[in-house]
Structures are given as structure tokens and as C-alpha cells.
Design a protein around this motif. Structure first.
Motif, PDB file in Angstrom:
ATOM      1  N   VAL A 404      -0.917   9.493   2.799  1.00 25.04           N
ATOM      2  CA  VAL A 404      -0.369   8.171   3.089  1.00 25.04           C
ATOM      3  C   VAL A 404      -1.353   7.128   2.575  1.00 25.04           C
ATOM      4  O   VAL A 404      -2.489   7.043   3.049  1.00 25.04           O
ATOM      5  N   LYS A 405      -0.919   6.346   1.612  1.00 20.64           N
ATOM      6  CA  LYS A 405      -1.761   5.290   1.049  1.00 20.64           C
ATOM      7  C   LYS A 405      -1.369   3.961   1.654  1.00 20.64           C
ATOM      8  O   LYS A 405      -0.209   3.568   1.625  1.00 20.64           O
ATOM      9  N   ASP A 407      -0.995   0.148   1.805  1.00 20.27           N
ATOM     10  CA  ASP A 407      -0.915  -1.033   0.963  1.00 20.27           C
ATOM     11  C   ASP A 407      -0.719  -2.258   1.841  1.00 20.27           C
ATOM     12  O   ASP A 407      -0.422  -2.142   3.036  1.00 20.27           O
ATOM     13  N   LYS A 410       3.471  -2.384   2.301  1.00 23.94           N
ATOM     14  CA  LYS A 410       4.111  -1.150   2.743  1.00 23.94           C
ATOM     15  C   LYS A 410       3.284   0.046   2.314  1.00 23.94           C
ATOM     16  O   LYS A 410       2.452  -0.031   1.411  1.00 23.94           O
ATOM     17  N   ASP A 411       3.524   1.166   2.986  1.00 20.83           N
ATOM     18  CA  ASP A 411       2.799   2.395   2.671  1.00 20.83           C
ATOM     19  C   ASP A 411       3.489   3.127   1.523  1.00 20.83           C
ATOM     20  O   ASP A 411       4.671   2.927   1.238  1.00 20.83           O
ATOM     21  N   SER A 412       2.740   3.986   0.875  1.00 28.38           N
ATOM     22  CA  SER A 412       3.305   4.857  -0.153  1.00 28.38           C
ATOM     23  C   SER A 412       2.693   6.234  -0.004  1.00 28.38           C
ATOM     24  O   SER A 412       1.643   6.407   0.620  1.00 28.38           O
ATOM     25  N   LEU A 413       3.371   7.238  -0.552  1.00 29.21           N
ATOM     26  CA  LEU A 413       2.887   8.606  -0.511  1.00 29.21           C
ATOM     27  C   LEU A 413       2.383   8.994  -1.893  1.00 29.21           C
ATOM     28  O   LEU A 413       3.078   8.812  -2.894  1.00 29.21           O
ATOM     29  N   VAL A 414       1.164   9.504  -1.947  1.00 27.32           N
ATOM     30  CA  VAL A 414       0.570   9.872  -3.226  1.00 27.32           C
ATOM     31  C   VAL A 414       0.097  11.317  -3.161  1.00 27.32           C
ATOM     32  O   VAL A 414      -0.265  11.827  -2.099  1.00 27.32           O
TER      33      VAL A 414
END
Length: 448
Positions: A404-405, A407, A410-414
Motif C-alpha cells: 500500500v503506497k 499518496d 489516495k492510496d495505490s497498490l504497487v
């Protein structure tokens, strides 16, 4: 809250869960809850108890799909109102009593549901990065919570997961009273006569300047020192160990075992849960078998508020299982490892069908201290077979978990490898109550 008002509130809540509340009564319930901290807490506590009762009644029903129900629109509507109050009034405190008065630290990073409280009963849970903090208690209230604080001298402390830390100053020394969870401290050099003091279950530590991690549970505390030196005293017999860099020591509340600093070369790559030791959140129970003997423990999801910065709070159902957080040694992630999960989904629950999914996640820390991040994946369970008694067994490679990154908006999945990180805890989340139960969880390196 006045007893008469309590009675009115309880009557309305009873009608809400029984599906007999009228529109006029629902409006009256909203009016009672609006701006009243005590009423709001009573509301959510009542809903939590009702859901626990609903689960127990559902398990005892003879007819499939039988269920005590609250209309979805009413639950969602009431919950949405409740969540709005969280943002605007639930934890509003007098500015003069706020966390910034005589501040000794400030928030430098955070995520999830974090609550700060003071001795006088002041509570706030809408902390932001940069907020000053005076003496008090800071808690991570759900599995995905973490908060980083910087003290006035530049020392830093991070708690993650379900954790509780009381911090204060006494006669020139910082005092950290850590009762549960995971704590990472980067302590700047302290005055020789005023070391930082760390209190935890079974142990007391003095710190002059070092980087160390603390894992605390009701039964034991583990101190791991990555830089410098920490003096740790076992409370039950006064034994003392000087724990140097790359060493750890474990203090148990009720143990006469040798209290000894150990070189940090031992760790686990394979692991299996042990209940009740590893339970951090959830309803633990033992069903009776056909022979009336108690079966192994099961851990069933409980309601929780899922709060992340930039998102509206949501009502989820979760369990949390300690890994390194409750075991005697750290568990490090091997890139070839996979999780093996056995459990059950209660198909008697409303809305449950042959195909259901849940979120699996874990919190991780760097092997030499500090919060490393959260990893998640979505798992689908097929219950189409009628011979499995709603039970499942799944295997999930570590490589399927995405980081979970965080930002700004909003969050993003990397895709980021978790290999070599310390696995703190493992959690399971569902968006509706599907009666998810976990029998056990394992980390394995090869097929058995």
C-alpha cells in the motif's frame, strides 16, 4: 448522560435492530446522537453487542439462512451519520485542553484509526501530521494503524497495529509506558542522569541513545537493539541484562527461565498460529464436537471501524493474528514463502453464497527497526462443494501481496518485494458480516 435520556436512546436502538423503528423515531434517534459524545459511544457499543449476539444466534439456528436482521438501508444510514459525527463532533475537545498544551512531541506521520487521550479524559482522534502532543496516551485502534512521533529533542517513536503507548516526562526523563503492540524508537543521546525509561509487561528499560524495537503482549515483552545499548530489567525477579547492538532479550511475566541477551541470528521463516496466544482481535471460541468435547479454538471476525486518511470511515469485520508481535522470535519473510489458511465462512449468514472474498493483509517492519509498510491481497473462496461444511483451505504466495503506497489524495497498490522484512501481524477483513472464522494460519516454504 441522564438516565432518562439513556432509556429513550436504548428504546430507539432496540427498535432499530428489531426493524420496528419508524421514520419519526429514526429522526429522533439522529437528534439524540447529534453532538452528544456519550450517546454516540453508547450507540456504537450497542450495535457491536447486537452483531455479536446475531452471530451466536445464527450459529444455533436449525434452518439454513435464518437470521436476525437490520435493514441494510437503516444500518448504512445510521452508520453514515455516525461517521460524519466522528469528523465533526465526536472527539471535539476544549481547545485549552487540547493535545498541544505544553507539547513534548508532535505527529510526523500516521495512517489508520489513531486516538490520543489525556488523564483528564480529553480525547481526540482526528490528529493530523504536524499536530503537537502533550503528555497522554496514543493508541492504534485497528490493524492498519500506525503513527510516528518526534519528541522535542529529536527522538522518534513509531507504534503500529493495535498498540497503546502512554508518554510523559518525569524529573527530566522521558517515560514511555508501552502495554501492547509494536514500538520502534530512535532515541537521541539522553542526559546520563536522565535516561529515557521504557515500561512494558514484565520489563523496565533505560535508554541513553539507541535504536531499538519493542514487541509487547500481556504475557511478555521482547526488546531488540539495533544500535547502541539498552539496559533491561525483568520485573518479576530484578534480573538485569545489558542488551547491545544486534541482540535481543525476552522478559516473560511469569517465568523463572534464564534472562539472557541473545545474538540476533535466530529467526523464523516458517510459522504457525497458536490460539489464544496470537489473538490480537476477534471473537475466540471453542465449538463443541459431536462427542461434546471442546474442539480447537476458532477466531471469528468482529465489527471494526476502518479509517484511512482521505477516505470516509467504513464499517468492516476483521480478525488480527500476531506473528512476530506475539511470538518469542521475529518472523522474517522469505520470497518463496506462502501463507496457508484454514477457516470457515458461515453460509447461514444473510448475503453469503457459494463464492465469497475477503481481504488478507499484513504489517511489516524493517529487520533492523522501523515501520516498513502494509501489504494486501484479495482472496476468493469457492464454497460450491456441499461436502466441505462451509470450510476452506487456501494457499497464498507472498508474491501476490501488493504494498500500500500512501499518496496525498489516495492510496495505490504497487508491486514491491516484502522479502527480508519482519512480519508483525496478519489480518483478515470483510466488507459485510459473512461469519468468517480462521482455524489457523501458517507460513510455509514448500508443499507439505
Amino acid at each position: 448522560m441522564h438516565s432518562l435520556k439513556n432509556k429513550d436512546l436504548d428504546n430507539l436502538l432496540a427498535k432499530l435492530v428489531d426493524d420496528s423503528i419508524t421514520d419519526e423515531e429514526l429522526a429522533n434517534l439522529e437528534k439524540i446522537l447529534d453532538g452528544d459524545v456519550s450517546a454516540q459511544r453508547r450507540y456504537f457499543h450497542y450495535l457491536d453487542l447486537h452483531m455479536d449476539l446475531q452471530e451466536r444466534v445464527t450459529r444455533s439456528k436449525v434452518h439454513p439462512k435464518a437470521r436476525i436482521s437490520i435493514p441494510k438501508w437503516k444500518v448504512v444510514g445510521a452508520a453514515a451519520i455516525f461517521f460524519l459525527w466522528i469528523g465533526f463532533s465526536y472527539f471535539v475537545v476544549d481547545e485549552s485542553a487540547g493535545p498541544g498544551s505544553s507539547a513534548i512531541a508532535r505527529v510526523t506521520g500516521m495512517d489508520g484509526l489513531i486516538e490520543w487521550s489525556a488523564e483528564d479524559g480529553s480525547i481526540i482522534n482526528d490528529l493530523s501530521i504536524g499536530d503537537p502532543l502533550r503528555e497522554g496516551t496514543i493508541e492504534g485502534l485497528n490493524s492498519n494503524s500506525w503513527v510516528k512521533m518526534e519528541f522535542n529533542d529529536g527522538s522518534e517513536a513509531v507504534i503500529s497495529g493495535i498498540s497503546k503507548l502512554k508518554f510523559s516526562q518525569s524529573q527530566g526523563s522521558k517515560v514511555l509506558n508501552f502495554t501492547q503492540g509494536y514500538l520502534s524508537v530512535n532515541a537521541k543521546p539522553q542526559p546520563k542522569n536522565n535516561p529515557m525509561l521504557v515500561l512494558s509487561p514484565g520489563a523496565r528499560a533505560e535508554v541513553l541513545g539507541t535504536q531499538f524495537n519493542v514487541v509487547a503482549s500481556p504475557q511478555l515483552t521482547r526488546y531488540t537493539v539495533n544500535e547502541g545499548l539498552v539496559r533491561v530489567e525483568r520485573i518479576n525477579d530484578g534480573s538485569v541484562q545489558e542488551v547491545s547492538s544486534n541482540h535481543y532479550v525476552v522478559a516473560k511475566l511469569e517465568s523463572r527461565d534464564e534472562f539472557k541477551s541473545v545474538l540476533l541470528e535466530d529467526y523464523y521463516e516458517e510459522w504457525k498460529s497458536e490460539f489464544p496466544r496470537d489473538v490480537r482481535r476477534g471473537h475466540l471460541y471453542q465449538p463443541r464436537s459431536a462427542q461434546s468435547a471442546l474442539s480447537p479454538h476458532r477466531l471469528r471476525t468482529k465489527p471494526c471501524l476502518w479509517v484511512e486518511e482521505g477516505r470516509k470511515p467504513e464499517l468492516h469485520f476483521s480478525v488480527n493474528i500476531g506473528v512476530s508481535a506475539t511470538g518469542p522470535l521475529p518472523v522474517l519473510i522469505n520470497e518463496n514463502a506462502k501463507f496457508k489458511i484454514r477457516g470457515r465462512i458461515d453460509t447461514n449468514m444473510f448475503g453469503v453464497d457459494d463464492s465469497n472474498f475477503f481481504i488478507v493483509g499484513f504489517n511489516s517492519n524493517y529487520a533492523h527497526g522501523g515501520f516498513a509498510g502494509k501489504y494486501v491481497t484479495k482472496e476468493k473462496v469457492d464454497l460450491s462443494s456441499k461436502d466441505n461444511n462451509d470450510q476452506f483451505e487456501i494457499e497464498i504466495p507472498v508474491s501476490e501481496f501488493l504494498k500500500v503506497k500512501k499518496d496525498q489524495f489516495k492510496d495505490s497498490l504497487v508491486r514491491s518485494s516484502s522479502a527480508g522484512l519482519e512480519l508483525l501481524d496478519l489480518w483478515f477483513v470483510t466488507y459485510q458480516n459473512i461469519g468468517l472464522e480462521i482455524f489457523d494460519a501458517e507460513i510455509i516454504l514448500k508443499d507439505e
